[in-house]
Design a protein around this motif. Structure first.
Motif, short mmCIF file in Angstrom:
data_model
loop_
_atom_site.label_atom_id
_atom_site.label_comp_id
_atom_site.label_asym_id
_atom_site.label_seq_id
_atom_site.Cartn_x
_atom_site.Cartn_y
_atom_site.Cartn_z
N ASP A 458 0.85 -1.21 0.00
CA ASP A 458 0.00 0.00 0.00
C ASP A 458 0.87 1.25 0.00
N LEU A 459 1.71 1.36 -1.05
CA LEU A 459 2.71 2.43 -1.12
C LEU A 459 2.06 3.81 -1.13
N ASP A 460 0.91 3.93 -1.78
CA ASP A 460 0.26 5.26 -1.83
C ASP A 460 -0.12 5.75 -0.42
N PHE A 461 -0.63 4.83 0.41
CA PHE A 461 -0.97 5.23 1.79
C PHE A 461 0.27 5.62 2.59
N ILE A 462 1.39 4.84 2.36
CA ILE A 462 2.63 5.15 3.07
C ILE A 462 3.12 6.52 2.66
N ILE A 463 3.08 6.83 1.34
CA ILE A 463 3.53 8.13 0.87
C ILE A 463 2.68 9.25 1.48
N GLU A 464 1.38 9.01 1.64
CA GLU A 464 0.48 10.04 2.19
C GLU A 464 0.58 10.15 3.71
N ASP A 465 0.77 9.03 4.41
CA ASP A 465 0.71 9.03 5.87
C ASP A 465 2.05 9.31 6.53
N LEU A 466 3.21 9.01 5.84
CA LEU A 466 4.51 9.16 6.47
C LEU A 466 4.78 10.61 6.91
N PRO A 467 4.49 11.65 6.09
CA PRO A 467 4.71 13.02 6.58
C PRO A 467 3.83 13.34 7.80
N LYS A 468 2.57 12.87 7.78
CA LYS A 468 1.70 13.12 8.93
C LYS A 468 2.23 12.44 10.17
N LEU A 469 2.78 11.22 10.01
CA LEU A 469 3.32 10.49 11.15
C LEU A 469 4.50 11.23 11.75
N LEU A 470 5.39 11.72 10.90
CA LEU A 470 6.55 12.46 11.39
C LEU A 470 6.12 13.78 12.07
N LYS A 471 5.09 14.44 11.51
CA LYS A 471 4.59 15.68 12.12
C LYS A 471 3.99 15.42 13.50
N SER A 472 3.23 14.32 13.66
CA SER A 472 2.65 13.97 14.96
C SER A 472 3.75 13.68 15.96
N MET A 473 4.82 12.97 15.52
CA MET A 473 5.95 12.70 16.42
C MET A 473 6.61 14.01 16.85
N HIS A 474 6.70 14.96 15.91
CA HIS A 474 7.31 16.24 16.26
C HIS A 474 6.47 16.98 17.30
N LEU A 475 5.14 16.99 17.15
CA LEU A 475 4.26 17.64 18.13
C LEU A 475 4.35 16.95 19.49
N GLY A 476 4.41 15.62 19.53
CA GLY A 476 4.52 14.89 20.79
C GLY A 476 5.81 15.22 21.51
N ILE A 477 6.94 15.30 20.73
CA ILE A 477 8.23 15.65 21.34
C ILE A 477 8.16 17.06 21.94
N GLU A 478 7.50 18.03 21.24
CA GLU A 478 7.37 19.38 21.77
C GLU A 478 6.57 19.38 23.07
N ARG A 479 5.52 18.58 23.15
CA ARG A 479 4.70 18.50 24.36
C ARG A 479 5.49 17.93 25.52
N ILE A 480 6.29 16.88 25.25
CA ILE A 480 7.12 16.29 26.31
C ILE A 480 8.14 17.30 26.79
N ARG A 481 8.73 18.09 25.87
CA ARG A 481 9.70 19.09 26.29
C ARG A 481 9.06 20.15 27.18
N GLU A 482 7.81 20.57 26.86
CA GLU A 482 7.10 21.55 27.71
C GLU A 482 6.86 20.99 29.10
N ILE A 483 6.46 19.72 29.19
CA ILE A 483 6.22 19.10 30.50
C ILE A 483 7.52 19.03 31.29
N VAL A 484 8.61 18.64 30.64
CA VAL A 484 9.91 18.57 31.33
C VAL A 484 10.32 19.95 31.82
N GLN A 485 10.10 20.97 30.95
CA GLN A 485 10.45 22.33 31.37
C GLN A 485 9.60 22.78 32.56
#
Length: 667
Positions: A458-485
């Protein structure tokens, strides 16, 4: 007064007398004086006797008017004489003053009669002089009675200590005033006073009518309530003939000596006679009281004489007993001397023993006082030790928790920073690979094996979902950094000393840590937090300790709101916490934390900052949170902390600390 039977019966008699002339008029009886005009031509050649009889017939109306007026004056004179006698017996100034007032009114009527009979010389004619002086007299009568009663209604006078001199002066004064009025009327041009064809035939008599009505409705009933007596009741009853007099004159009389004119003068006599009857009733009642008093005194005197004889007999018996007792006393005296000697010896022995006992008791009391003081000191020391131990344990827990939080935050921070630093590169690499894959798809046609693998993965789904997955990981990392701060800001392990800090940052860090408790639990409503931050500068304080204060206050507010929600209390259907900051007098930072929970009673509020005091169930509170918070604010920051609360009205904690501790220390 024992009874008011006679004056109340007098009401019906007075009403009957006032109505009787009008009834007789209806039956045809006319009370007008016969009119026999004196004809001068006819008088020529009359014999002296016939001339005198003609003059008598002509002046019969004037003679009747004079008799009626002087009868009224005689009754007024009798009233003042009887009131003076009553005053000498009862020392009642009320009766005397009203009696003098009625006498002055009678004097005014006398001057009216003198003017009518031309005994007082004047220029006015009788047709207008007699009605005008009558109206003035009636107005004077109403005013002086209202004035006499009004004096006692407006003030609370005591017993008057004057005598006949006061009465004489008052009488002469009113007499001079009344004569002056009549003299002015007789020596001045007088307007028309009788209007036979009008509804009000004598309008000058309307003002006295209104005054008597006012007195009968408002003044004399209150005067009777304030000074109840037969005389005051009769004075109120006399208003009935007074009003009847004015009605006959103002609305009925069209000429001198007519039917209504004579009825009015007769009823005026009744108006004077009614108070005289009331005063006579008071006088008779006074005489009866004095007679009863004399009888009681005589009976008491007789009883005293009998008692005196009995006392004389008792005195003789007592003298015998005294002689016998004197002999016994002499024997007792001798025995007493012997007893005193023995008692003195025994007393000396007891005194010595007592001194020893007192000394021993004093020493024991001193020892007990020392033991009591020592015990009290030990109790206070033990309480302070328990309080200090609990505070140290609590402080150590908070310190350990802060260090643990700081350590955990530090350990989490390193891998999070690693992930945060590489996530951007991972996004770039993924985008590059996706772009490269796209180019391959355009330049090289896929083989059947590649198409099959593309469909399987299902390469088309991977091409469409991979950027969203990386963006969600980036938002989660920012949230964890705020909690740590936030955890690092709350612990403040690197700021143990007093430094200028941002109070708002400490509050926000505390709220972030408590965020999980603000969410809805078991289907209940979410606790809303509203922040109204003022323009607050950096505040010089112990940041970690102030965060501990905020944590205690917010935790208690959340506990109270959760308890109200659990009980489904109406006033807390929408639980909320309000946090506001401001600057006061450019020197103090003010932090307010309020909730709409159940509030507290005054008794709970007065012990709120005491150590070990708690309203929570066993195991849920130590009673040290607010006590430690109070010490942090007051003792370590030279500030103040108070609670404003009432049952069912929520609670608000107000914290005030200096913005700069150096300025406070200089002050």
């Amino acid at each position: 007064m024992e009874t008011m039977r006679i004056p109340f019966q007098l009401i019906w008699v007075v009403v009957a007398i006032c109505v009787l002339p009008s009834l007789l008029n209806l039956l045809g009886v006319d009370f007008a004086s016969p009119k026999h005009p004196f004809e001068v031509p006819a008088a020529v050649g009359m014999s002296p006797r016939a001339f005198v009889e003609a003059m008598q017939y002509t002046l019969s109306g004037s003679f009747l008017h004079t008799i009626l007026e002087w009868s009224a004056f005689c009754i007024a004179l009798s009233i003042v004489i009887l009131s003076l006698i009553h005053f000498s017996l009862k020392r009642d100034a009320v009766t005397l003053i009203i009696g003098v007032a009625m006498f002055c009114a009678g004097c005014m009527d006398t001057f009216h009669a003198l003017a009518a009979d031309r005994l007082s010389q004047g220029i006015a004619d009788s047709q207008n002089l007699i009605p005008l002086t009558w109206a003035v007299c009636r107005l004077f009568n109403a005013l002086i009675l209202l004035g006499g009663a009004g004096i006692f209604l407006a003030t609370k006078p005591g017993k008057w200590k004057g005598g006949a001199g006061f009465v004489a002066i008052a009488s002469v004064s009113f007499a001079v005033a009344s004569y002056t009025i009549v003299y002015f009327c007789t020596h001045s041009a007088i307007p028309a006073t009788i209007f036979p064809n009008a509804l009000v035939t004598r309008p000058w008599d309307v003002p006295p009518l209104l005054l008597f009505i006012f007195a009968g409705i408002f003044v004399f009933p209150r005067f009777y309530d304030a000074y109840p007596s037969h005389f005051s009741l009769a004075l109120a009853i006399s208003v009935i003939p007074q009003i009847a007099v004015q009605l006959h004159i103002a609305f009925g009389s069209t000429a001198l000596f007519d039917n209504h004119f004579n009825i009015a003068h007769f009823l005026k006599i009744i108006a004077y006679l009614v108070p005289f009857i009331g005063l006579s009733s008071d006088y008779i009642h006074t005489l009866r009281e004095e007679a009863l008093t004399v009888d009681k005194l005589e009976a008491t005197q007789k009883i005293l004489l009998d008692k005196t004889k009995q006392l004389e007999l008792i005195n003789l018996e007592l003298q015998k007993q005294i002689a016998e007792r004197q002999q016994v006393e002499e024997e007792l005296h001798r025995s007493n001397v012997e007893l005193e000697r023995r008692v003195e010896e025994r007393t000396a022995e007891i005194r010595q023993t007592n001194d020893l006992l007192l000394l021993e008791v004093s020493e024991r009391k001193q020892s007990e006082n020392r033991y009591r003081e020592k015990s009290q000191e030990l109790k206070i020391t033990l309480l302070n030790l328990q309080k200090t131990q609990a505070q140290l344990i609590q402080t150590e827990k908070i310190s350990s928790l802060g260090q643990l939080v700081a350590g955990v935050a530090h350990e989490i921070n390193n891998p999070i920073n690693f992930i945060h630093g590489n996530i951007n590169y991972a996004c770039d690499y993924a985008n590059s690979l996706l772009y490269l894959l796209h180019l391959y798809q355009q330049q090289y046609p896929p083989t059947p094996e590649i198409d099959q693998e593309i469909e399987a993965s299902d390469l088309d789904f991977i091409i469409e979902d991979l950027p969203k997955l990386l963006k969600s990981m980036h938002l989660g990392i920012e949230r964890i950094r705020e909690i740590v701060q936030s955890l690092r800001s709350f612990s403040r392990v690197d700021q143990a000393e007093m430094k200028p800090v941002d109070i708002h940052e400490g509050i926000d860090s505390t709220l972030l840590i408590l965020q999980y408790r603000l969410k809805a639990i078991a289907g209940g409503p979410t606790i809303t937090v509203s922040k109204e931050y003022g323009d607050l500068p950096l505040v010089e304080c112990y940041a970690g300790q102030m965060n501990q204060v905020f944590m205690n206050l917010l935790s208690n507010a959340i506990d109270a709101l959760e308890e109200s929600v659990a009980k489904e209390e109406i006033f807390c259907l929408l639980p909320s916490i309000k946090i506001s900051t401001a600057v006061e007098d450019e020197k103090l930072a003010v932090i307010r934390i309020a909730d709409n929970g159940p509030g507290m009673t005054e008794e709970v509020r007065s012990h709120l900052f005491d150590a070990f005091f708690t309203t929570k169930p066993v195991g849920k509170g130590t009673g040290l949170g607010l006590s430690i918070s109070y010490q942090i604010v007051v003792e370590k920051h030279s500030g103040s902390m108070e609670c404003i609360s009432a049952p069912r009205e929520g609670a608000e904690f107000v914290i005030k600390i200096p913005i700069s501790q150096n300025k406070i220390s200089q002050l």
